[in-house]
Design a protein around this motif. Structure first.
Motif, mmCIF file in Angstrom:
data_model
loop_
_atom_site.group_PDB
_atom_site.id
_atom_site.type_symbol
_atom_site.label_atom_id
_atom_site.label_comp_id
_atom_site.label_asym_id
_atom_site.label_seq_id
_atom_site.Cartn_x
_atom_site.Cartn_y
_atom_site.Cartn_z
ATOM 1 N N SER A 6 1.921 1.878 -3.473
ATOM 2 C CA SER A 6 0.797 1.953 -4.425
ATOM 3 C C SER A 6 0.807 0.812 -5.434
ATOM 4 C CB SER A 6 0.785 3.298 -5.152
ATOM 5 O OG SER A 6 0.636 4.338 -4.231
ATOM 6 N N ARG A 27 -0.545 -3.212 -6.013
ATOM 7 C CA ARG A 27 -1.489 -4.192 -5.483
ATOM 8 C C ARG A 27 -0.760 -5.493 -5.192
ATOM 9 N NH1 ARG A 27 -6.477 -4.835 -9.164
ATOM 10 N NH2 ARG A 27 -6.869 -6.403 -7.570
ATOM 11 N N ASN A 68 0.826 -1.210 0.000
ATOM 12 C CA ASN A 68 0.000 0.000 0.000
ATOM 13 C C ASN A 68 0.859 1.258 0.000
ATOM 14 O OD1 ASN A 68 -2.365 -1.452 -0.046
ATOM 15 N ND2 ASN A 68 -2.653 -1.391 2.168
#
Length: 151
Positions: free
Chosen positions: A47, A49, A44
């Motif tokens: 950024s 996944r 996270n």
């Protein structure tokens, strides 16, 4: 020598093995939650996944270790043989190595992205934050390698 506890057939050694098994169950569940949390935080913050298979993989690994805990600790009690507990620690070592290898593979994607961002000239004064994130990922890699060597 076996000592009975509270005038029952359950001896202290068996009780010790049961308590060790319960502690292992709680510990491995906690490690699973920590592993997922660490991966979520790293992914996270960069950024990116996390891979879709990750939660399934972690759940499968937890089920495997729970089955190993039950089989080995019950085998040690039923057969009155501590070799089953030693077998569990062998399984645990393999399990830990698999998790660490997976963690090292998972840390590659955010590290690659952070290195690419750090190499760009127009990152608008975020060099310190990017350098700190890269240092954290390198720290996680180092800890993972140390745990792998210990396991």
């Amino acid at each position: 020598p076996h000592h009975t506890l509270f005038d029952s057939t359950l001896n202290v050694r068996s009780l010790w093995i049961i308590m060790q098994g319960i502690a292992m169950l709680v510990g491995f569940h906690t490690i699973r939650l920590l592993f997922i949390y660490a991966i979520d935080v790293i992914y996270n913050s960069s950024s990116v996944r996390a891979p879709k298979y990750l939660s399934r993989f972690i759940n499968i690994m937890e089920v495997i270790i729970i089955i190993a805990i039950l089989f080995c600790h019950l085998g040690a009690i039923i057969m009155n043989d501590l070799d089953f507990v030693y077998l569990f620690y062998l399984i645990f070592g393999v399990h830990a190595c698999i998790l660490i290898i997976q963690l090292l593979c998972l840390l590659r994607a955010p590290l690659k992205l952070l290195n690419e961002v750090a190499a760009k000239k127009d990152n608008q004064g975020r060099n310190e934050a990017i350098a700190a994130a890269i240092a954290k990922v390198h720290g996680a890699n180092t800890v993972s390698v140390i745990i792998f060597i210990v396991a």
